[in-house]
Design a protein around this motif. Structure first.
Motif, PDB file in Angstrom:
ATOM      1  N   GLU A   2       0.867  -1.172   0.000  1.00 21.33           N
ATOM      2  CA  GLU A   2       0.000   0.000   0.000  1.00 21.33           C
ATOM      3  C   GLU A   2       0.907   1.227   0.000  1.00 21.33           C
ATOM      4  O   GLU A   2       1.766   1.365   0.877  1.00 21.33           O
ATOM      5  CB  GLU A   2      -0.879  -0.030   1.251  1.00 21.33           C
ATOM      6  N   LYS A   3       0.723   2.082  -0.966  1.00 19.16           N
ATOM      7  CA  LYS A   3       1.575   3.261  -1.074  1.00 19.16           C
ATOM      8  C   LYS A   3       1.426   4.130   0.178  1.00 19.16           C
ATOM      9  O   LYS A   3       0.318   4.319   0.671  1.00 19.16           O
ATOM     10  CB  LYS A   3       1.178   4.065  -2.315  1.00 19.16           C
ATOM     11  N   PRO A   4       2.547   4.648   0.726  1.00 19.83           N
ATOM     12  CA  PRO A   4       2.439   5.508   1.907  1.00 19.83           C
ATOM     13  C   PRO A   4       1.468   6.662   1.677  1.00 19.83           C
ATOM     14  O   PRO A   4       1.525   7.331   0.638  1.00 19.83           O
ATOM     15  CB  PRO A   4       3.873   6.011   2.107  1.00 19.83           C
ATOM     16  N   ALA A   5       0.564   6.864   2.640  1.00 19.00           N
ATOM     17  CA  ALA A   5      -0.456   7.912   2.508  1.00 19.00           C
ATOM     18  C   ALA A   5       0.146   9.245   2.921  1.00 19.00           C
ATOM     19  O   ALA A   5       0.080   9.638   4.091  1.00 19.00           O
ATOM     20  CB  ALA A   5      -1.668   7.571   3.366  1.00 19.00           C
ATOM     21  N   ILE A   6       0.738   9.947   1.960  1.00 16.73           N
ATOM     22  CA  ILE A   6       1.308  11.266   2.211  1.00 16.73           C
ATOM     23  C   ILE A   6       0.179  12.288   2.146  1.00 16.73           C
ATOM     24  O   ILE A   6      -0.567  12.347   1.173  1.00 16.73           O
ATOM     25  CB  ILE A   6       2.412  11.610   1.186  1.00 16.73           C
ATOM     26  N   ALA A   7       0.035  13.082   3.209  1.00 21.33           N
ATOM     27  CA  ALA A   7      -1.088  14.026   3.302  1.00 21.33           C
ATOM     28  C   ALA A   7      -1.091  15.003   2.136  1.00 21.33           C
ATOM     29  O   ALA A   7      -0.067  15.591   1.802  1.00 21.33           O
ATOM     30  CB  ALA A   7      -1.010  14.786   4.622  1.00 21.33           C
ATOM     31  N   ASP A   8      -2.240  15.136   1.499  1.00 17.14           N
ATOM     32  CA  ASP A   8      -2.424  16.040   0.372  1.00 17.14           C
ATOM     33  C   ASP A   8      -3.436  17.110   0.801  1.00 17.14           C
ATOM     34  O   ASP A   8      -4.639  16.821   0.946  1.00 17.14           O
ATOM     35  CB  ASP A   8      -2.937  15.260  -0.844  1.00 17.14           C
ATOM     36  N   LYS A   9      -2.971  18.330   1.014  1.00 15.14           N
ATOM     37  CA  LYS A   9      -3.827  19.396   1.542  1.00 15.14           C
ATOM     38  C   LYS A   9      -5.019  19.661   0.637  1.00 15.14           C
ATOM     39  O   LYS A   9      -6.143  19.881   1.105  1.00 15.14           O
ATOM     40  CB  LYS A   9      -3.000  20.678   1.715  1.00 15.14           C
ATOM     41  N   GLU A  10      -4.802  19.629  -0.668  1.00 11.83           N
ATOM     42  CA  GLU A  10      -5.896  19.902  -1.618  1.00 11.83           C
ATOM     43  C   GLU A  10      -7.004  18.861  -1.484  1.00 11.83           C
ATOM     44  O   GLU A  10      -8.192  19.199  -1.471  1.00 11.83           O
ATOM     45  CB  GLU A  10      -5.341  19.902  -3.041  1.00 11.83           C
ATOM     46  N   LYS A  11      -6.635  17.582  -1.352  1.00 13.46           N
ATOM     47  CA  LYS A  11      -7.629  16.524  -1.205  1.00 13.46           C
ATOM     48  C   LYS A  11      -8.354  16.620   0.140  1.00 13.46           C
ATOM     49  O   LYS A  11      -9.560  16.384   0.223  1.00 13.46           O
ATOM     50  CB  LYS A  11      -6.970  15.153  -1.348  1.00 13.46           C
ATOM     51  N   LEU A  12      -7.616  16.972   1.183  1.00 13.87           N
ATOM     52  CA  LEU A  12      -8.230  17.099   2.504  1.00 13.87           C
ATOM     53  C   LEU A  12      -9.240  18.248   2.528  1.00 13.87           C
ATOM     54  O   LEU A  12     -10.324  18.122   3.097  1.00 13.87           O
ATOM     55  CB  LEU A  12      -7.143  17.313   3.558  1.00 13.87           C
ATOM     56  N   GLU A  13      -8.889  19.368   1.893  1.00 13.17           N
ATOM     57  CA  GLU A  13      -9.811  20.511   1.828  1.00 13.17           C
ATOM     58  C   GLU A  13     -11.013  20.204   0.943  1.00 13.17           C
ATOM     59  O   GLU A  13     -12.134  20.638   1.221  1.00 13.17           O
ATOM     60  CB  GLU A  13      -9.063  21.746   1.326  1.00 13.17           C
ATOM     61  N   ARG A  14     -10.778  19.450  -0.133  1.00 13.89           N
ATOM     62  CA  ARG A  14     -11.884  19.079  -1.028  1.00 13.89           C
ATOM     63  C   ARG A  14     -12.909  18.227  -0.283  1.00 13.89           C
ATOM     64  O   ARG A  14     -14.117  18.374  -0.473  1.00 13.89           O
ATOM     65  CB  ARG A  14     -11.353  18.320  -2.237  1.00 13.89           C
ATOM     66  N   ALA A  15     -12.432  17.336   0.603  1.00 16.69           N
ATOM     67  CA  ALA A  15     -13.348  16.520   1.404  1.00 16.69           C
ATOM     68  C   ALA A  15     -14.202  17.403   2.303  1.00 16.69           C
ATOM     69  O   ALA A  15     -15.405  17.161   2.472  1.00 16.69           O
ATOM     70  CB  ALA A  15     -12.561  15.512   2.232  1.00 16.69           C
ATOM     71  N   GLY A  16     -13.587  18.452   2.885  1.00 26.86           N
ATOM     72  CA  GLY A  16     -14.343  19.387   3.718  1.00 26.86           C
ATOM     73  C   GLY A  16     -15.428  20.088   2.932  1.00 26.86           C
ATOM     74  O   GLY A  16     -16.559  20.274   3.422  1.00 26.86           O
ATOM     75  N   THR A  17     -15.125  20.482   1.692  1.00 27.00           N
ATOM     76  CA  THR A  17     -16.117  21.130   0.824  1.00 27.00           C
ATOM     77  C   THR A  17     -17.266  20.172   0.509  1.00 27.00           C
ATOM     78  O   THR A  17     -18.440  20.570   0.515  1.00 27.00           O
ATOM     79  CB  THR A  17     -15.449  21.597  -0.481  1.00 27.00           C
ATOM     80  N   MET A  18     -16.927  18.920   0.267  1.00 25.64           N
ATOM     81  CA  MET A  18     -17.956  17.918  -0.041  1.00 25.64           C
ATOM     82  C   MET A  18     -18.849  17.654   1.174  1.00 25.64           C
ATOM     83  O   MET A  18     -20.058  17.436   1.034  1.00 25.64           O
ATOM     84  CB  MET A  18     -17.293  16.632  -0.522  1.00 25.64           C
ATOM     85  N   MET A  19     -18.270  17.686   2.367  1.00 28.45           N
ATOM     86  CA  MET A  19     -19.072  17.530   3.578  1.00 28.45           C
ATOM     87  C   MET A  19     -20.073  18.683   3.722  1.00 28.45           C
ATOM     88  O   MET A  19     -21.241  18.477   4.063  1.00 28.45           O
ATOM     89  CB  MET A  19     -18.160  17.490   4.814  1.00 28.45           C
ATOM     90  N   HIS A  20     -19.587  19.884   3.442  1.00 30.01           N
ATOM     91  CA  HIS A  20     -20.447  21.069   3.500  1.00 30.01           C
ATOM     92  C   HIS A  20     -21.617  20.925   2.518  1.00 30.01           C
ATOM     93  O   HIS A  20     -22.785  21.185   2.873  1.00 30.01           O
ATOM     94  CB  HIS A  20     -19.615  22.305   3.174  1.00 30.01           C
ATOM     95  N   GLN A  21     -21.327  20.496   1.284  1.00 31.79           N
ATOM     96  CA  GLN A  21     -22.373  20.340   0.275  1.00 31.79           C
ATOM     97  C   GLN A  21     -23.344  19.226   0.650  1.00 31.79           C
ATOM     98  O   GLN A  21     -24.557  19.338   0.420  1.00 31.79           O
ATOM     99  CB  GLN A  21     -21.729  20.038  -1.093  1.00 31.79           C
ATOM    100  N   MET A  22     -22.819  18.153   1.226  1.00 27.06           N
ATOM    101  CA  MET A  22     -23.678  17.034   1.625  1.00 27.06           C
ATOM    102  C   MET A  22     -24.674  17.473   2.692  1.00 27.06           C
ATOM    103  O   MET A  22     -25.864  17.135   2.638  1.00 27.06           O
ATOM    104  CB  MET A  22     -22.812  15.882   2.140  1.00 27.06           C
ATOM    105  N   MET A  23     -24.203  18.254   3.676  1.00 26.86           N
ATOM    106  CA  MET A  23     -25.106  18.719   4.730  1.00 26.86           C
ATOM    107  C   MET A  23     -26.137  19.710   4.193  1.00 26.86           C
ATOM    108  O   MET A  23     -27.295  19.709   4.622  1.00 26.86           O
ATOM    109  CB  MET A  23     -24.301  19.318   5.882  1.00 26.86           C
ATOM    110  N   LYS A  24     -25.746  20.543   3.221  1.00 24.32           N
ATOM    111  CA  LYS A  24     -26.721  21.432   2.572  1.00 24.32           C
ATOM    112  C   LYS A  24     -27.820  20.623   1.899  1.00 24.32           C
ATOM    113  O   LYS A  24     -29.001  20.967   1.965  1.00 24.32           O
ATOM    114  CB  LYS A  24     -26.019  22.321   1.543  1.00 24.32           C
TER     115      LYS A  24
END
Length: 388
Positions: free
Chosen positions: A152-174
């Protein structure tokens, strides 16, 4: 052969060395740095938390993660899989893969040139070549089988992907009626191992204040009005987009089960007004078509023709027999008409029903006598409201 055995032995020795290394609580980050898998400004994603949500379960948030930490091994609790990935990577030779691709292309080019007169064999060779090249491309892109199976490739934190997940959570709750929700992203760094926390504030949900149906055809309007008790939409319920989708599907099925063969749910639209009362939403459902549109035409079943052994019709002339209002055409009297007629759930003069057509298809398939079953509806040339 001896070189192959030596290489395999080296791989297994490496495997057990690394296994011992991580079981003895080695410094993960130093190991990744040594192997060039993590840079100075990069972090290993260690954990993702979601907190603050009160009404929406965590199960709704986790599928929205664009990144996930490496898996843990059960019981032990460590994450050995990226170690296995790095082991596999040590015998991943891209130049060797390119040489193999060139060799495969050359081999098949010669064989295709030799058999160029035979189009079927040429196509078969092309398919074989493409399949082998595809496997080599997969190995070059995603790693060898050891890397893909055990690693399994080491999961190096990707800020863009982490922020995109936050945006998707916001849209899901809307979409679930929480229009004023907030998602804050927090990072905690512990020796280059990153813990990410999504802090959720759902806010007050919007509820349905009123429901209005705008339908230009009186018969369709009355049919839908008579079945609103089955609707997932109700005054004082939380406004949820999934309920709007369910209502659109319900109306589509309702009309198609009551003769409206030409109807399509793309004609159904919703408008939401949240301006009149705080945290209330007025819902308007419209069917966007004129009263005389063909989507409002109601069809009845005309002729029912059952073509048994249709694939043999070109070789033998079929016999036609009427049984229980169904015309059976077959080359041999091989199948029991009573059994098959009983599986056909519609009859002439009945209104068209999609549910009955689907039920018929399933019933005939469950007989397990036929390789291919197809139900076709054709509009009558003598009446504009009959389906044969």
């Amino acid at each position: 052969a001896s070189l192959y055995i030596l290489r395999k032995s080296q791989i297994y020795i490496q495997f057990f060395i690394v296994l011992t290394f991580f079981l003895s609580s080695c410094n993960t980050i130093k190991y990744l740095e040594k192997k060039g898998e993590i840079g100075k400004e990069e972090y290993l994603l260690s954990k993702i938390n979601t907190t603050g949500n009160e009404n929406i379960s965590k199960d709704k948030f986790s599928p929205l993660y664009q990144q996930k930490p490496n898996r843990k091994m059960p019981l032990i609790g460590s994450r050995p899989y990226f170690y296995f990935y790095i082991i596999g990577k040590s015998f991943q030779f891209k130049d060797k893969i390119e040489r193999k691709k060139a060799k495969v292309n050359l081999k098949y080019a010669k064989r295709i040139a030799r058999d160029s007169a035979n189009s079927k064999r040429t196509q078969r060779l092309l398919d074989q070549r493409d399949e082998k090249i595809s496997k080599l491309d997969l190995r070059a892109k995603e790693g060898n089988s050891f890397m893909r199976t055990f690693g399994e490739k080491p999961a190096i934190a990707d800020k863009e992907k982490l922020e995109r997940a936050g945006t998707m959570m916001h849209q899901m709750m809307k979409a679930k009626g929480y229009f004023q929700n907030k998602v804050n992203l927090e990072y905690e760094n512990n020796r280059k191992k990153l813990v990410v926390t999504y802090r959720i504030k759902e806010g007050i949900p919007h509820k349905i204040g009123s429901i209005q149906y705008v339908i230009n055809n009186p018969k369709v309007s009355n049919l839908i009005s008579a079945t609103t008790k089955d609707s997932p939409l109700a005054v004082d319920n939380r406004l949820d987009e999934s309920y709007l989708v369910q209502e659109r599907d319900r109306i589509d099925k309702l009309l198609k089960d009551n003769g409206y063969y030409d109807f399509d749910k793309q004609y159904i639209s919703f408008s939401i007004d949240t301006n009149l009362t705080p945290f209330r939403a007025d819902v308007k459902l419209s069917i966007n078509a004129d009263s005389n549109s063909t989507i409002f035409k109601r069809y009845k079943i005309g002729e029912i023709i059952c073509l048994l052994e249709y694939n043999k019709f070109g070789k033998s002339k079929p016999d036609t027999v009427m049984y229980d209002k169904v015309q059976f055409a077959q080359t041999k009297n091989k199948y029991g008409k009573k059994v098959i007629a009983g599986k056909i759930k519609f009859r002439p003069t009945e209104y068209y029903s999609l549910a009955k057509a689907i039920s018929t298809q399933l019933n005939l398939s469950n007989l397990d006598n036929f390789k291919y079953i197809d139900i076709q509806h054709s509009k009558s040339t003598t009446s504009d409201s009959i389906l044969n």
